[in-house]
Write an enzyme that holds these catalytic residues in place. Structure first.
Site, PDB file in Angstrom:
ATOM      1  N   CYS C 164       0.832  -1.215   0.000  1.00 32.72           N
ATOM      2  CA  CYS C 164       0.000   0.000   0.000  1.00 32.72           C
ATOM      3  C   CYS C 164       0.864   1.262   0.000  1.00 32.72           C
ATOM      4  O   CYS C 164       0.696   2.138  -0.845  1.00 32.72           O
ATOM      5  CB  CYS C 164      -0.921   0.022   1.209  1.00 32.72           C
ATOM      6  SG  CYS C 164      -2.235  -1.199   1.090  1.00 32.72           S
ATOM      7  N   HIS C 165       1.774   1.370   0.964  1.00 36.40           N
ATOM      8  CA  HIS C 165       2.556   2.602   1.054  1.00 36.40           C
ATOM      9  C   HIS C 165       4.045   2.325   1.223  1.00 36.40           C
ATOM     10  O   HIS C 165       4.784   3.164   1.720  1.00 36.40           O
ATOM     11  CB  HIS C 165       2.044   3.489   2.188  1.00 36.40           C
ATOM     12  CG  HIS C 165       0.592   3.787   2.070  1.00 36.40           C
ATOM     13  ND1 HIS C 165      -0.358   3.033   2.730  1.00 36.40           N
ATOM     14  CD2 HIS C 165      -0.088   4.689   1.318  1.00 36.40           C
ATOM     15  CE1 HIS C 165      -1.560   3.486   2.406  1.00 36.40           C
ATOM     16  NE2 HIS C 165      -1.426   4.485   1.560  1.00 36.40           N
ATOM     17  N   GLY C 166       4.472   1.093   0.887  1.00 32.58           N
ATOM     18  CA  GLY C 166       5.895   0.793   0.836  1.00 32.58           C
ATOM     19  C   GLY C 166       6.595   0.718   2.179  1.00 32.58           C
ATOM     20  O   GLY C 166       7.631   1.355   2.372  1.00 32.58           O
TER      21      GLY C 166
END
Lengths: 424, 259, 200
Positions: C164-166
């Site tokens: 999703c956001h690394g």
């Protein structure tokens, strides 16, 4: 209404009120001049407002747990009853709340009938009230279907089948209502959707109902027009508000009695059996508040006729303001009307009793007589009484002695006369 | 005059209703006192525990009770067995679970959160195994009959010889309290059928009463909480009503004095 | 139940606001009283107070019904059979509706995780504190950033990587890089026997 124009004291208040007169509205509701002789029968308006809001709130909560599917609805209701925190309380309150709602609405309607509250200039209040009543019945019926017990299922089957009485297109209308060839999930889902929608329509109509009430102002037990504001009125808050509140608490005590100590007494045991399309209960009865109409439906030997007569029994009420030709509002001053009012009450109670019993033999006969009287009351009795009845003299104002005291006008006077007298 | 007429009408209605009612003949249920009735009504733990024993040893062969979970047996307001006891009860059932990682369904011993296992895999097999009649699910049975507990209590003791000349259909039994007097369920309760753990003598009457109590609890597991809360709510409302009443009188006395 | 108290506090605040509004609503009545010289009365105060208490009590069931119900609470433990998991493999099971990663780690993974310097970590925690048996890593498969499920064997540290956001997690499930603030949480669990884990 002869109220002074309200101007908020603060600058912000004035800025706000000139753009959205909410403060003026609050002020109006607070100071609204109300006849000071309103008795406890008049508190049911406030009680009904409470009922509607309570039903919406508890319903909203139940909707968070309920599943509208033929395979799961019954189980989801049991889940609410057993597992959800206070689920049993909320569901019993909602179920019994609907009965109490109808109890209150019947008292409210019969109060209007007794005191002539539907008469000019209050026809719009009455018609809006009747629309609310019809919507209430639709909502309650759909709500009763949702638990998907035997009574739910078969009530839904019977009531939707009423539409098949319509010539030519009846059958296709029923199929359309069902979304299939029998009462099943598709219908349950649409009933759920509508059961959620209709209360908000009712709420909107209630606002109109109150708006229409605040134009001519309240009727009162004496039924004469009063000057507003005057020595005959009191501001709504706190005088009437606290009286309404007191009545509401008493009403809540009775409701609590049902909810906590006899939660299932008003409903039918068969609704705790899961819906089974193969077995019809030995006799199907609707909830008590629909019984009089059920009796009227069954009193007519023809299918289409029964449906027409049943709907007619509702819609005839809409024309009541014009069917009642009497110039005096309150039955307090009309001895014969008073008598016939009680006859009507008893007639409706009899119809309710007949509705709960199978349509055979004596029941059917009594049901038919009661149905005929119901219509005669509105078509014949009220118009004739209005012309013929000799009424007791009316007082000029509420503050004057009403009954038991000396009436100060010796002859019968119509409303118009009294109006003139008042302006003297 | 109007009042007299009113009274006349009321009497008329009563006469009618009693006259009409008399035409329906029904055997009244056997009278007994129920601990759960009344404002302070509570279940008797002993009755509920014995009732569960009767249910599990006698009824559960045919009747499901599928809305209940095993955990309900130790929860407050019910039979209140110890949690270990209930774990044992639950573990004695085979619960169908799955599918597992191979896609197979498997059975495992029951656990506390599991729902009671039905005696038959589906309604059709229950009907087939019982000569065409479905043994009703008992979860809400006590609410699904008029005057439920008394009905169950009476029905279980209502197996008598049919009156002379009464023609009984094939495969049914005569019961005084059943609608139409014909019932598919045979008489199941006999004295000393079960051996109660608490030493109570297992008469038919005792077992019928215990199991009726148990089924009432099964249908209304929140009954005790409801009664307790209800008493408080009503007490509160009465006090509030009194306060508001006196406040109202004080407020209105201003208006009355102005007159 | 801290959440319940939070909700209760909110209700009380709302009630106070409600009382204040109703106070404004009846204020003209109080003005009247001042004019007539009447003092504020115990009776009115008592009525208001009792009414407010009742209203608060009536609101509670409507709020509490949204808390986990009895059947949800009862489901709070899950037993998992771990006899079929080979070394170096992991399984994902559902516990309270959330994924739980159960990984049987290789010797190299264990040594690597144990030898990581705490100074390298964003949320310093020893590997030993994250496991009950070094071979078995049991943790909640929910990224501590915004709740996505991280992918196994991916990312810069070959542990877990949240798409999703690394966020990058190492082989012990500790946050190394990315927006997530803390390590993957460890649920309450115990070994019932050598082949079974009870989570919750």
């Amino acid at each position: 209404m002869s109220e002074e124009k309200y101007i908020p004291k603060s600058k912000i208040g004035q800025w706000f009120d000139s753009r959205l007169p909410l403060l003026s509205l609050m002020h109006h509701l607070r100071d609204y001049p109300t006849p000071k002789n309103l008795n406890y029968w008049w508190t049911f308006g406030a009680i009904l407002t409470f009922c509607l809001i309570a039903q919406i709130i508890t319903g909203l909560v139940l909707a968070m747990h309920y599943v509208a599917h033929a395979d799961l609805a019954f189980e989801s209701v049991e889940h609410i009853m057993r597992n959800v925190n206070y689920g049993w309380l909320i569901r019993y309150f909602h179920a019994n709340g609907s009965s109490m709602f109808f109890l209150a609405v019947y008292i409210h309607i019969f109060r209007a009938l007794f005191y002539g509250s539907y008469k000019s200039p209050r026809e719009m209040i009455w018609i809006l009230g009747m629309l609310i009543y019809i919507l209430m019945m639709a909502t309650a019926f759909m709500g009763y279907v949702l638990p998907w017990g035997q009574m739910s299922f078969w009530a839904a089957t019977v009531i939707t089948n009423l539409f098949s009485a319509i010539p030519f297109i009846g059958e296709s209308i029923v199929t359309w209502l069902w979304g299939g060839y029998s009462v099943d999930s598709p219908m349950l889902t649409r009933f759920y959707s509508l059961h959620y929608l209709l209360p908000f329509l009712i709420f909107a109509l209630v606002i109109l109902h109150i708006w229409a009430l605040h134009i001519p102002g309240n009727n009162n037990p004496v039924g004469i027009d009063i000057k507003q504001p005057s020595k005959d009125t009191v501001p709504f808050s706190p005088y009437i508000a606290v009286k309404d509140l007191y009545a509401l608490i008493i009403f809540l005590i009775i409701t609590a009695g049902f909810v906590f100590f006899a939660p299932n007494i008003l409903s039918h045991p068969d609704n705790y059996i899961k819906a089974n399309p193969l077995v019809t209960p030995t006799h199907i009865v609707p909830e008590w508040y629909l019984l009089p109409f059920y009796a009227i439906l069954r009193a007519v030997p023809s299918k289409l006729g029964g449906v027409i007569v049943m709907f007619a029994s509702l819609f005839i009420l809409m024309f009541l303001p014009w069917l009642d030709t009497s110039k005096v509002r309150s039955a307090v001053f009309k001895p014969l009307s008073k008598l016939f009012f009680w006859v009507l009450v008893i007639d409706v109670v009899i119809l309710g009793y007949i509705g709960a019993n199978p349509p055979e033999g004596l029941y059917l006969l009594i049901g038919r007589v009661a149905t005929i009287y119901y219509f005669l009351h509105f078509i014949l009795v009220l118009p004739v009484l209005g012309y013929k009845e000799k009424t007791i003299p009316l007082p000029i104002s509420i503050s004057d002695p009403v009954l038991g005291g000396q009436p100060n006008i010796s002859t019968t006077r119509s409303r118009e006369d009294i109006k003139e007298k008042q302006h003297d | 005059m109007i009042n007299k007429l009113k009274i006349f009408f009321v009497i008329l209605i009563f006469l009618f209703s009693s006259g009409l009612k008399a035409s329906e003949k029904k055997t009244p249920f056997i009278d007994t006192n129920w601990n759960f009735k009344g404002i302070f009504g509570k279940f008797d733990r002993g009755e509920l525990r014995r009732g569960y024993q009767v249910y599990s040893e006698v009824c559960s062969g045919c009747h499901s009770i599928s809305q209940l979970s095993y955990r309900n047996l130790y929860e407050k307001g019910g039979p209140e067995f110890s949690i270990e006891n209930v774990k044992q009860i639950a573990a004695s059932f085979d619960v169908l679970d799955g599918p597992n990682s191979d896609g197979e369904m498997f059975t495992r011993p029951g656990r506390l959160p599991d729902k009671f296992v039905d005696p038959y895999p589906n309604i059709e097999s229950a009907i087939a195994a019982n000569g065409g009649a479905y043994p009703p699910d008992m979860s809400v049975l006590a609410k699904a009959r008029k005057d439920g507990p008394a009905y169950i209590y009476s029905l279980l003791q209502g197996y008598v010889e049919p009156p002379k000349g009464y023609e009984l259909d094939e495969g049914v039994y005569y019961n005084k309290y059943m609608d139409g007097n014909q019932i598919k369920m045979p008489n199941v309760l006999f004295d000393d059928l079960v051996e109660y753990e608490d030493g109570t003598k297992a008469t038919t009457e005792q077992m019928a009463k215990d199991v009726s109590n148990f089924l009432m609890w099964a249908a209304e597991p929140n009954l005790e909480e409801r009664h307790k809360l209800g008493f408080r709510v009503i007490l509160y409302l009465i006090i509030l009503a009194l306060l508001v009443y006196f406040s109202m009188n004080r407020l209105w006395s201003r208006i009355e004095s102005k007159k | 139940m801290s959440s319940s108290y939070l909700i209760l506090t909110t209700i009380i605040i709302f009630l106070l606001i409600f009382l204040y509004i109703s106070w404004i609503f009846i204020s003209n009545e109080i003005e009247n009283k001042k004019e007539t010289g009447e003092r504020r009365d115990f009776l009115y105060t008592a009525s208001y107070a009792l009414g407010a208490v009742g209203l608060g009590a009536a609101v509670w069931p409507l709020v509490d019904q949204m808390n986990p119900d009895a059947s949800v609470k009862a489901l709070s433990t899950t037993e998992v059979d771990i006899s079929n998991i080979d070394v170096g493999k992991s399984i994902t099971v559902l516990w309270r509706g959330k994924p739980v990663f159960i990984r049987r780690r290789t010797q190299e993974e264990i040594i690597e995780s144990q030898n990581t310097k705490l100074t390298e970590l964003k949320d310093p925690q020893k590997d030993q504190d994250r496991v009950k048996k070094p071979e078995w890593l049991v943790m909640l498969g929910v990224c501590t950033h915004l709740g996505c499920v991280p992918l196994g064997g991916k990312g810069d540290y070959k542990g877990w990587f949240c798409p999703c956001h690394g966020s990058h997690y190492d082989k012990s499930g500790r946050i190394r890089k990315g927006p997530a603030p803390t390590n993957l949480p460890i649920p309450k669990y115990e070994f019932v026997d050598n082949n079974t884990i009870k989570i919750g």
